[in-house]
Design an enzyme around this catalytic site. Structure first.
Site, PDB file in Angstrom:
ATOM      1  N   ARG A 187       0.825  -1.214   0.000  1.00 54.24           N
ATOM      2  CA  ARG A 187       0.000   0.000   0.000  1.00 54.24           C
ATOM      3  C   ARG A 187       0.862   1.269   0.000  1.00 54.24           C
ATOM      4  O   ARG A 187       0.559   2.257   0.673  1.00 54.24           O
ATOM      5  CB  ARG A 187      -0.926   0.035   1.232  1.00 54.24           C
ATOM      6  CG  ARG A 187      -1.939  -1.086   1.300  1.00 54.24           C
ATOM      7  CD  ARG A 187      -2.981  -1.021   0.190  1.00 54.24           C
ATOM      8  NE  ARG A 187      -4.046  -1.977   0.396  1.00 54.24           N
ATOM      9  CZ  ARG A 187      -4.004  -3.242  -0.016  1.00 54.24           C
ATOM     10  NH1 ARG A 187      -2.946  -3.701  -0.678  1.00 54.24           N
ATOM     11  NH2 ARG A 187      -5.016  -4.050   0.211  1.00 54.24           N
TER      12      ARG A 187
ATOM     13  N   SER B 127     -10.655  -1.024   3.388  1.00 50.34           N
ATOM     14  CA  SER B 127      -9.903  -1.184   4.642  1.00 50.34           C
ATOM     15  C   SER B 127      -9.486   0.196   5.130  1.00 50.34           C
ATOM     16  O   SER B 127      -8.856   0.947   4.388  1.00 50.34           O
ATOM     17  CB  SER B 127      -8.626  -1.993   4.411  1.00 50.34           C
ATOM     18  OG  SER B 127      -8.926  -3.275   3.952  1.00 50.34           O
TER      19      SER B 127
ATOM     20  N   GLU C 278      -5.121   3.777   6.129  1.00 44.90           N
ATOM     21  CA  GLU C 278      -4.816   3.626   4.700  1.00 44.90           C
ATOM     22  C   GLU C 278      -5.215   4.886   3.915  1.00 44.90           C
ATOM     23  O   GLU C 278      -4.458   5.327   3.059  1.00 44.90           O
ATOM     24  CB  GLU C 278      -5.589   2.398   4.175  1.00 44.90           C
ATOM     25  CG  GLU C 278      -4.826   1.595   3.146  1.00 44.90           C
ATOM     26  CD  GLU C 278      -5.659   0.463   2.541  1.00 44.90           C
ATOM     27  OE1 GLU C 278      -5.506  -0.669   3.004  1.00 44.90           O
ATOM     28  OE2 GLU C 278      -6.437   0.711   1.613  1.00 44.90           O
TER      29      GLU C 278
END
Ligand code: EPU
Length: 341
Positions: free
Chosen positions: A167, A241, A337
């Site tokens: 990520r 998420s 995130e």
């Protein structure tokens, strides 16, 4: 020079998947490099802080944005070449990610099927190296072109130059707020092999009695799992998420495992361990709970949701409360995130 068609005090409510009602001081749709060059040459606009917006699926707006929102719209998909190993496909930054994946599958090209149904745009995919079910964008990425606001030129970055990690990429660091992705090229393998090691995918295929899946079969399995486990942003505001799965040392994992034998962890190639953030949050009792209009999704504790009219600050307060509990109970820091504004 043509007049730049900006809009002022523009609501971003329909442009972020949390559905948060925040405004951009100045908003502009970008269809290509000419618009970006015009912005760079404009005295007022070039001085403003910039936010590059794709599908708005990885964004938490905790306040109005006091600068210029550049909304990437450039779409279009084409096969640009092939060699012995791969077929190369280029898509415009503003193309919808899922639509792009389905287009490749309709052409019979495998490689992106595990990434079906991820919300967002093609241009945003490399920024945080999106991933699901054992595949990340970096595994299929060939190169991209971007506009560099600092020197006003077009850049081409290959896979290594993007410095992809879990990520993460160079676009979250050195090139943050500087490079604007224009289009992305993927290398799709001619010798396709199903990547179905992920337990959920394996189970879904065996429930469908598929032993030798095609790319379409894998996509259908992934779409069905995601539809079951993750909320549709069109129904309930969310950003997938909300936290990354934290990475800890093997030693820290062992100490945690001694105290919590059910701990879910995955060994990483470098010897470290990834912990399932959803499990940590679930253990703290947050699943299904709410703080004001911000909630934790009932079926997956890693997903924060807007239960209706939540502000970005409310979502951020919920995130902080979760972080504090996970830190107190497990000594692990959860990192969000989405990008916070
Ligand atoms: N778990 C719980 N309780 C929960 C949620 C999860 O105990 O409420 C446990 C599950 O039982 C499982 C483990 O945690 O053992 C991991 O859960 P899951 O397989 O659902 O995957 P995840 O770690 O929650 C990651 C990605 C997702 C991606 C899936 C599938 C991150 C932060 N998330 O989720 O990506 O779709 O794997 O590959 O890496 C996203 O980034 O927005 C995203 C949705």
């Amino acid at each position: 020079m043509f007049p730049i068609p900006v809009q002022r005090d523009f609501s971003l409510r329909h442009l972020n998947t949390f559905g948060i009602d925040a405004k951009a001081a100045v908003y502009l749709q970008v269809d290509g490099i000419d618009t970006l060059l015009a912005v760079r040459n404009d005295k007022e606009l070039s001085m403003l802080p910039r936010l590059i917006l794709g599908g708005g699926s990885n964004l938490l707006l905790t306040q109005d944005f006091p600068g210029l929102v550049l909304h990437m719209r450039g779409a279009g998909i084409r096969v640009v070449g092939e060699d012995e190993t791969s077929v190369y496909v280029t898509a415009g930054a503003g193309e919808t990610w899922h639509r792009f994946v389905q287009w490749t599958l309709e052409l019979g090209l495998g490689g992106l099927e595990n990434l079906s149904l991820i919300p967002g745009s093609v241009g945003a995919a490399p920024i945080q190296n999106i991933g699901a079910y054992g595949v990340e964008v970096k595994d299929r990425f060939h190169s991209l072109t971007a506009f560099d606001f600092v020197d006003g030129k077009t850049l081409t970055l290959d896979n290594a130059a993007c410095r992809f990690a879990y990520r993460d990429s160079i676009f979250k660091h050195e090139l943050r707020d500087r490079a604007v992705v224009l289009d992305v090229t993927f290398a799709l393998p001619k010798q396709w092999q199903a990547n179905i090691n992920y337990a959920d995918v394996m189970q879904e295929l065996s429930a469908r009695q598929i032993t030798s899946p095609s790319p379409r079969d894998v996509a259908d399995a992934v779409i069905s799992i995601r539809t079951r486990k993750l909320p549709d942003p069109a129904q309930i505001g969310n950003a997938g998420s909300f936290f990354k799965n934290p990475i800890v040392s093997a030693q820290q994992r062992d100490s945690l495992l001694a105290l919590h034998p059910q701990l879910v962890s995955y060994a990483q190639p470098d010897g470290s361990c990834k912990l399932a953030a959803g499990w940590l949050i679930d253990q703290c009792g947050w699943k299904g709970r709410s703080l004001g209009a911000a909630g934790v999704y009932e079926k997956q504790a890693l997903v924060l949701v807007n239960r209706g009219g939540a502000s970005g600050k409310e979502i951020a307060a919920l995130a902080q409360a979760i972080q504090a509990d996970v830190q107190a109970r497990f000594g692990v820091r959860l990192e969000p995130e989405p990008v916070f504004i």
